[in-house]
Design a protein around this motif. Sequence first.
Motif, short mmCIF file in Angstrom:
data_model
loop_
_atom_site.label_atom_id
_atom_site.label_comp_id
_atom_site.label_asym_id
_atom_site.label_seq_id
_atom_site.Cartn_x
_atom_site.Cartn_y
_atom_site.Cartn_z
N ALA A 103 0.85 -1.19 0.00
CA ALA A 103 0.00 0.00 0.00
C ALA A 103 0.88 1.25 0.00
N GLU A 104 0.38 2.27 -0.65
CA GLU A 104 1.08 3.57 -0.61
C GLU A 104 1.20 4.03 0.84
N LYS A 105 2.36 4.58 1.21
CA LYS A 105 2.58 5.07 2.57
C LYS A 105 2.86 6.56 2.53
N GLU A 106 2.04 7.30 3.23
CA GLU A 106 2.27 8.73 3.40
C GLU A 106 3.11 8.95 4.66
N PRO A 107 3.92 10.00 4.73
CA PRO A 107 4.10 11.00 3.69
C PRO A 107 5.08 10.53 2.62
N ASN A 108 4.76 10.80 1.37
CA ASN A 108 5.62 10.47 0.24
C ASN A 108 5.56 11.60 -0.79
N ASN A 109 5.48 12.84 -0.28
CA ASN A 109 5.20 13.99 -1.13
C ASN A 109 6.45 14.69 -1.66
N ASP A 110 7.64 14.18 -1.29
CA ASP A 110 8.86 14.79 -1.80
C ASP A 110 9.93 13.71 -1.92
N VAL A 111 11.03 14.08 -2.54
CA VAL A 111 12.07 13.10 -2.83
C VAL A 111 12.58 12.43 -1.55
N ASP A 112 12.80 13.22 -0.53
CA ASP A 112 13.35 12.64 0.70
C ASP A 112 12.34 11.79 1.46
N GLN A 113 11.07 11.83 1.02
CA GLN A 113 10.03 11.00 1.65
C GLN A 113 9.62 9.83 0.75
N ALA A 114 10.35 9.64 -0.34
CA ALA A 114 9.96 8.62 -1.32
C ALA A 114 9.83 7.25 -0.66
N GLN A 115 8.76 6.56 -1.03
CA GLN A 115 8.52 5.22 -0.50
C GLN A 115 9.41 4.21 -1.21
N VAL A 155 10.58 0.68 -2.55
CA VAL A 155 10.02 -0.62 -2.92
C VAL A 155 11.05 -1.37 -3.76
N ASP A 156 10.81 -2.66 -3.91
CA ASP A 156 11.66 -3.49 -4.77
C ASP A 156 11.09 -3.53 -6.18
N LEU A 157 11.95 -3.80 -7.15
CA LEU A 157 11.45 -4.10 -8.49
C LEU A 157 10.51 -5.30 -8.39
N GLY A 158 9.48 -5.31 -9.21
CA GLY A 158 8.50 -6.38 -9.15
C GLY A 158 7.44 -6.14 -8.09
N THR A 159 7.06 -4.87 -7.93
CA THR A 159 6.09 -4.49 -6.90
C THR A 159 4.93 -3.72 -7.51
N THR A 160 3.75 -3.96 -6.96
CA THR A 160 2.57 -3.15 -7.28
C THR A 160 2.24 -2.31 -6.05
N ILE A 161 2.13 -1.01 -6.24
CA ILE A 161 1.77 -0.09 -5.16
C ILE A 161 0.33 0.34 -5.39
N THR A 162 -0.54 0.14 -4.43
CA THR A 162 -1.93 0.59 -4.53
C THR A 162 -2.06 1.89 -3.74
N GLY A 163 -2.47 2.94 -4.44
CA GLY A 163 -2.51 4.23 -3.78
C GLY A 163 -3.59 5.13 -4.31
N ASN A 164 -3.48 6.40 -3.90
CA ASN A 164 -4.48 7.39 -4.24
C ASN A 164 -3.83 8.77 -4.16
N THR A 165 -4.11 9.62 -5.13
CA THR A 165 -3.63 11.00 -5.02
C THR A 165 -4.64 11.75 -4.17
N GLY A 166 -4.18 12.25 -3.05
CA GLY A 166 -5.09 12.77 -2.05
C GLY A 166 -5.63 14.15 -2.30
N GLY A 167 -5.23 14.81 -3.36
CA GLY A 167 -5.72 16.15 -3.67
C GLY A 167 -5.08 16.63 -4.95
N GLY A 168 -5.56 17.74 -5.46
CA GLY A 168 -5.08 18.22 -6.75
C GLY A 168 -3.58 18.37 -6.83
N THR A 169 -2.94 18.86 -5.76
CA THR A 169 -1.50 19.11 -5.77
C THR A 169 -0.70 17.97 -5.18
#
Length: 852
Positions: free
Chosen positions: A146-158, A160-174
Amino acid sequence: MRGRTLSRSALGAAAVCLWLAGAAQAQVVNGNQWPVPRLTALTPAGGKAGTAFEVGFAGSDVEEPQSLAFSHPGIKGVAIVPPLPKPDPKAKPDPKKPAPKAPPITKFAVTIDKAVPPGFYDVRLVNAKGISNPRIFVVGELNEVAEKEPNNDVDQAQKVDLGTTITGNTGGGTDVDYTVFAGKKGQRILITCLANSIDSRLEPEMKLLDTAGKQLAYGRAQPDQDGVLDAILPADGDYILRLNHFTYIQPFPAGEYFYRLNISTGPRLEAVFPPMIEPGKAAQVTLLGRNLPGGQIDPAAVLNGSPMEKLTVSITAPADPLAQVRLSYTGNVPPATALLDGFEYRLPTPQGLSNPMLLTYAKAPVVLENDRNDTFETAQDVPLPCEIAGRIDKRGDRDWYAFTAKKGVSFIIETISHRLGAPTDMFVSVRNAKKAEMAPLDDNPETLSTKEFFTQSRDPAPYKFTAPEDGKYYLFVGNHLGDADPTHVYRIRISPEKPDFRLVVMPAEDFRPDSLVVGLGGLHHLQVFAQRLEGFRGEITLTAEGLPTGVTCTPQVLAPNMKSTNLVLQVADAAPANFTGEIKVTGTAVINGQKVVREARPATITWPVQNQQNIPTVTRLDRALVMAIRGKAPARFNATPEKAVVSLGDKIKINAKLTRIQPEFKGNFQFAPVPNDFPPGITFPAINMPPGKDDQVVELTVAPNTAPATYNLVFRGFAPISPDPKGKPVNTILPSNPITLTVLPKQVATLSVDNANPQLKLGGEVVVLVRVARQFDYADAFKVSLLPDNANGVTAAGAVIAAGQNDVKLALKVPANAAGGPRQNLTIRAIAVVNGNVMLNHDVKINVNVVK
């Protein structure tokens, strides 16, 4: 008409404006507010085969869910019932204090059997109010997180390994979601962001960066497509993916912008050629895509700046006759594609299956474009009948084809490209041997519906070509848009006309997601649309199959001049009160003397638009048509007689009766003509049924210009009715039972004679040729006679214009002893019998002059 096909973004923007402008507009007949569950999102919208996990859900009227119903039996969803709050051990017992309420159910436990094939399935929510509209549920092969917040900037990037599906949602326009993964030099990384294909509003925009911030690749989803990005990694190390909604404008709730982000080295197909195969035959098919084992880079096949790999495989099309009139494809199928017949292909690889690609059934031998046909002089000769598989493989590409035809021989010329999913706007010009244009073929403006099932495409309309003389004829083929890539494929069929039809069935609502939920003792209806193919103009008899005990569907007829009708189901009081299951709708017609049966393809609206606005909805095909029975119907609306006959220009009275089942239903019930419900020319005034006046007489007026046919008429009315005796009334739509109304013409031909003033010698005879110009497809016989039977000795033996014929000779006789002189205003009458026993008279006057 170019550009008329609307993307999701265009539809969304238009819908938002109209929601704002018309939010207070009254919901009239099409705004049924009776509660049925409507599922907006399931989170996550899929999982790996052989796993179990929890999912959340969102929607309206989804309280107290019972289960999830999937289109594959190997996927199960059980409601997770949270425990009751623990009592305070220090609190004293209080018998007057109400028992604690159970917390609401907010999640399901989903299990996917390991034998379930990877692919796209439908999921619906089931509760006490019925069963919901479907949402896509994906069974994948990659590990899922699952997508893990916060992941809104480079230093917060989630990470993962290659061969992964991330299920997520964009929480707002920006909102921006960052992901980081490690790769090795030379790996071809494929990143796909599933959105459109899983019923999401997200329009993904992706950028692949190295750790220094340099952009290595960019991918933006094209209208109605998923996001795709690939890159060959330049070095070992970490790489960062940036994902956002294109334009950053999200006018709808944040939960509707969900995604499945796949990061892998797995395969992906972008194009197949040829895009059609003859049923039961094997064909060598060229696959173009990424990470195709055994494939070779094709420098000429470049998509969004990335060269494709090419691989040739052998594919055999199904031979089953029933399969050839179905569309067995699990990807997202919009209305423009929904009426094609075809099957799906996935490339198996050690890294898993590829995405599905649509292959269609060829109706004639397939001829591949030879790529040396860019001019009139180098036109490629093709035999008839045939299906041409071609490509727009360079900017401004133009293709020429030549065929030989005999005078008077007809063929259908049909071009399919945009309906295959190609980003094209094709045109075809039919030319003669002197290069002069005979027929320009361009965008097809036809659509089954301007709203809920908008089938218009940028493909040229099918054209019936009849050779004016023996000779050679040419097709000049091009793409208005001017661009080119491997996905710009087309098929052109040149073959004899073959009348047929296809059907689509949808729930009643025409502006938002809906499902078929009926109460005991009530009636409900489905919308059925018919695509008539290649000159088919006959009646289609609609029936429903697989109905539970106590549910009936009287066979109902779709008239030759109608594209759609309402198919009514009636539920008895003794029907199973909590039934949930699949049903089918079929259509039967007689074509060229043969009985033809076609299954209706189920579809639903994915996202709503403002009610009573003529905006095309976002709609797709479903995996099944599902029905639920819940509770008691609030009322029953009946119309009699159920069968009636009326002539053009006449009126007929229908008895309307409302039975109020729910005691609290004391409001005014109204019904009036609804656009597209009744055929053009049949009208009636609006009717009000206040309490105590639940029996009314409706007078239908049939205009003289109404097309004669047998029609399926369904009245739809509305009233404020409360679903809960203690709750507020809501606008509730009630359909009537169907009425079969046969509209008869006053005449089925115009009658004429070759001589209206014959001269007849005493003792002799004269022959008058009687002709009919047939109308309204009447093909049976006419009985011809002279009136009066004996006009001062002038008589005629009866004659018959046989079925399929247009004239007969009528011999007038007079005996030698008859008086001479004129016989004025005699009548020649031709009688046709329609509807089994209705005789229609066709008269023409003649004046006979008897001479010696």
